[in-house]
Motif scaffolding. Structure first.
Motif, PDB file in Angstrom:
ATOM      1  N   ALA A 152      -6.702 -15.479  -9.604  1.00 48.47           N
ATOM      2  CA  ALA A 152      -6.816 -14.387  -8.640  1.00 48.47           C
ATOM      3  C   ALA A 152      -6.596 -14.930  -7.241  1.00 48.47           C
ATOM      4  O   ALA A 152      -6.886 -16.091  -6.952  1.00 48.47           O
ATOM      5  N   GLU A 153      -6.070 -14.076  -6.364  1.00 51.29           N
ATOM      6  CA  GLU A 153      -5.817 -14.473  -4.986  1.00 51.29           C
ATOM      7  C   GLU A 153      -6.260 -13.376  -4.036  1.00 51.29           C
ATOM      8  O   GLU A 153      -6.331 -12.205  -4.414  1.00 51.29           O
ATOM      9  N   ALA A 154      -6.550 -13.772  -2.799  1.00 53.44           N
ATOM     10  CA  ALA A 154      -7.075 -12.837  -1.806  1.00 53.44           C
ATOM     11  C   ALA A 154      -5.990 -12.410  -0.833  1.00 53.44           C
ATOM     12  O   ALA A 154      -5.043 -13.144  -0.554  1.00 53.44           O
ATOM     13  N   SER A 155      -6.165 -11.212  -0.294  1.00 52.00           N
ATOM     14  CA  SER A 155      -5.233 -10.641   0.671  1.00 52.00           C
ATOM     15  C   SER A 155      -5.616 -11.055   2.087  1.00 52.00           C
ATOM     16  O   SER A 155      -6.515 -11.872   2.303  1.00 52.00           O
ATOM     17  N   GLU A 156      -4.958 -10.419   3.055  1.00 55.76           N
ATOM     18  CA  GLU A 156      -5.381 -10.525   4.448  1.00 55.76           C
ATOM     19  C   GLU A 156      -6.692  -9.750   4.606  1.00 55.76           C
ATOM     20  O   GLU A 156      -7.027  -8.889   3.791  1.00 55.76           O
ATOM     21  N   CYS A 157      -7.445 -10.053   5.657  1.00 54.01           N
ATOM     22  CA  CYS A 157      -8.699  -9.365   5.943  1.00 54.01           C
ATOM     23  C   CYS A 157      -8.475  -8.288   7.010  1.00 54.01           C
ATOM     24  O   CYS A 157      -7.679  -8.479   7.923  1.00 54.01           O
ATOM     25  N   GLU A 158      -9.195  -7.186   6.869  1.00 55.90           N
ATOM     26  CA  GLU A 158      -9.145  -6.116   7.862  1.00 55.90           C
ATOM     27  C   GLU A 158     -10.545  -5.848   8.382  1.00 55.90           C
ATOM     28  O   GLU A 158     -11.547  -6.139   7.729  1.00 55.90           O
ATOM     29  N   GLU A 159     -10.594  -5.263   9.569  1.00 57.67           N
ATOM     30  CA  GLU A 159     -11.854  -4.817  10.156  1.00 57.67           C
ATOM     31  C   GLU A 159     -11.746  -3.328  10.421  1.00 57.67           C
ATOM     32  O   GLU A 159     -11.050  -2.900  11.352  1.00 57.67           O
ATOM     33  N   PRO A 160     -12.393  -2.475   9.609  1.00 56.82           N
ATOM     34  CA  PRO A 160     -12.326  -1.029   9.845  1.00 56.82           C
ATOM     35  C   PRO A 160     -13.004  -0.668  11.162  1.00 56.82           C
ATOM     36  O   PRO A 160     -13.968  -1.306  11.579  1.00 56.82           O
ATOM     37  N   VAL A 161     -12.484   0.359  11.797  1.00 62.05           N
ATOM     38  CA  VAL A 161     -13.066   0.860  13.034  1.00 62.05           C
ATOM     39  C   VAL A 161     -13.683   2.214  12.727  1.00 62.05           C
ATOM     40  O   VAL A 161     -12.972   3.192  12.502  1.00 62.05           O
ATOM     41  N   LEU A 256      -4.726   1.603  -3.054  1.00 59.82           N
ATOM     42  CA  LEU A 256      -4.584   0.342  -3.786  1.00 59.82           C
ATOM     43  C   LEU A 256      -4.551  -0.865  -2.849  1.00 59.82           C
ATOM     44  O   LEU A 256      -4.067  -1.930  -3.220  1.00 59.82           O
ATOM     45  N   SER A 257      -5.056  -0.666  -1.621  1.00 59.84           N
ATOM     46  CA  SER A 257      -5.116  -1.742  -0.612  1.00 59.84           C
ATOM     47  C   SER A 257      -3.754  -2.377  -0.341  1.00 59.84           C
ATOM     48  O   SER A 257      -3.679  -3.535   0.062  1.00 59.84           O
ATOM     49  N   PHE A 258      -2.679  -1.612  -0.527  1.00 58.05           N
ATOM     50  CA  PHE A 258      -1.344  -2.198  -0.359  1.00 58.05           C
ATOM     51  C   PHE A 258      -1.137  -2.736   1.050  1.00 58.05           C
ATOM     52  O   PHE A 258      -0.427  -3.730   1.258  1.00 58.05           O
ATOM     53  N   TYR A 259      -1.759  -2.098   2.043  1.00 60.53           N
ATOM     54  CA  TYR A 259      -1.591  -2.485   3.439  1.00 60.53           C
ATOM     55  C   TYR A 259      -2.200  -3.857   3.743  1.00 60.53           C
ATOM     56  O   TYR A 259      -1.860  -4.480   4.746  1.00 60.53           O
ATOM     57  N   LEU A 260      -3.119  -4.332   2.876  1.00 58.27           N
ATOM     58  CA  LEU A 260      -3.690  -5.667   3.053  1.00 58.27           C
ATOM     59  C   LEU A 260      -2.804  -6.755   2.468  1.00 58.27           C
ATOM     60  O   LEU A 260      -2.994  -7.939   2.769  1.00 58.27           O
ATOM     61  N   TRP A 261      -1.864  -6.365   1.627  1.00 54.32           N
ATOM     62  CA  TRP A 261      -0.972  -7.343   0.999  1.00 54.32           C
ATOM     63  C   TRP A 261       0.344  -7.494   1.741  1.00 54.32           C
ATOM     64  O   TRP A 261       0.972  -8.555   1.709  1.00 54.32           O
ATOM     65  N   PRO A 263       0.981  -7.913   4.933  1.00 57.20           N
ATOM     66  CA  PRO A 263       1.033  -9.028   5.888  1.00 57.20           C
ATOM     67  C   PRO A 263       1.248 -10.392   5.234  1.00 57.20           C
ATOM     68  O   PRO A 263       1.677 -11.340   5.909  1.00 57.20           O
ATOM     69  N   LEU A 264       0.954 -10.508   3.943  1.00 53.53           N
ATOM     70  CA  LEU A 264       1.154 -11.772   3.229  1.00 53.53           C
ATOM     71  C   LEU A 264       2.481 -11.792   2.477  1.00 53.53           C
ATOM     72  O   LEU A 264       2.711 -12.667   1.638  1.00 53.53           O
ATOM     73  N   GLY A 265       3.339 -10.814   2.754  1.00 56.87           N
ATOM     74  CA  GLY A 265       4.665 -10.803   2.150  1.00 56.87           C
ATOM     75  C   GLY A 265       4.716 -10.215   0.755  1.00 56.87           C
ATOM     76  O   GLY A 265       5.657 -10.495   0.001  1.00 56.87           O
TER      77      GLY A 265
END
Length: 311
Positions: A152-161, A256-261, A263-265
């Motif tokens: 398993a691998e992790a995505s970029e991190c986000e900070e919700p506002v 599906l959290s696609f927006y976090l992936w 940035p990692l291409g």
């Protein structure tokens, strides 16, 4: 008995009770239909906030201490259970239905009266409610994980506002207008709702050390709960002492959290392909297992009684 078509693989993209809690996964499993995402157990554990905490504690993954209340016991002696919460936790506290997501039924209580109101409100949504310490100087960070028990691998991190003390249902699903406001990188999905349109800082404003800690904890959480496919783990940072806690897991995350992936291409199409491949891998592994065995267990059993027995 005419078969018109068949399903190669099901792709659940739903939220809430009777779907995200493992019920849908169990139904698809019963039908022998391969499906994307978490299985019955990991879905159920991920949905129950208390059980999730217990599993993560056993894996030395930090979570906040909590008190669980049952509606029948609570109604039988309300003041006793309020006193139990106040003896264990200091105000402010956050009150949550134990098995709902999307911030439904959640309120923060700053005193006895607010706790009473928050519990009454939460019990409208669930027969069991969890109360935990509310972090007053809070930074929320979300991170997605893609994979299974093996890798398993992790995505970029986000900070919700968020627009209030807690990220509300309206923040998550009803405030989006399709714009990229609040996001440094934005998203290319064009979605007008859901988590993809939520205002956010992406990447999150955290230093590299904290980023890698959260990404590592996200993978550890994903594996500890036995997840598969893609999930989003939500974290809390107590900025008074820099402690990081797992808040909850979303086993079918919004968009599906696609927006976090991205940035990692990892584009959306590749994310979907990898999720389908993981589903088919699980199906192949399942087919290799034995779920029954031949035995002559009843060979020595005589039905109808034996000679000389009383009737």
């Amino acid at each position: 008995n005419n078969v018109y078509d068949y399903i190669d693989v099901a792709f659940p993209a739903v939220h809430g009770t009777n779907v995200e809690d493992g019920t849908l996964a169990g139904y698809l499993h019963f039908l022998n239909v391969p499906y994307v995402g978490c299985d019955v157990l990991s879905s159920a554990v991920g949905m129950d906030k208390y059980v999730m905490k217990a599993v993560l504690k056993d894996h030395q993954i930090p979570v906040l201490d909590c008190v669980v209340l049952n509606i029948r016991e609570y109604n039988a002696d309300t003041e006793q259970h309020l006193a139990r919460v106040e003896a264990r936790l200091s105000y402010p506290v956050i009150v949550k239905p134990i098995n709902l997501g999307s911030s439904v039924g959640i309120r923060i209580a700053h005193d006895h009266d607010e706790l009473l109101d928050a519990l009454d409100y939460a019990f409208e949504f669930s027969s069991k409610v969890l109360v935990e310490k509310a972090i007053t100087n809070l930074k929320e960070i979300n991170c997605s994980v893609l994979g299974d028990y093996e890798s398993a691998e992790a995505s970029e991190c986000e900070e919700p506002v968020n627009s209030d003390e807690i990220l509300s249902y309206e923040d998550k699903y009803m405030s989006g207008d399709g714009s990229k406001s609040g996001s440094k990188t934005g998203s290319s999905g064009g979605s007008k709702g859901g988590m993809s349109s939520l205002k956010r800082k992406l990447p999150a404003e955290i230093n590299g050390e904290v980023r890698e800690l959260i990404r590592s904890m996200a993978v550890d959480t994903f594996k500890a709960l036995g997840c598969s496919g893609v999930a989003r783990i939500d974290f809390m940072i107590d900025q008074d002492n820099d402690e990081v806690y797992v808040n909850e897991i979303n086993t079918i995350p919004g968009s599906l959290s696609f927006y976090l992936w991205e940035p990692l291409g990892v584009p959306y199409s590749e994310l979907l392909d990898r999720m389908v491949r993981l589903a088919l891998k699980r199906e192949r592994e399942s087919e290799e297992l034995h779920f029954s065995f031949d035995t002559n267990l009843l060979a020595g059993v005589t039905l109808g009684g034996s000679k000389g027995s009383k009737r």
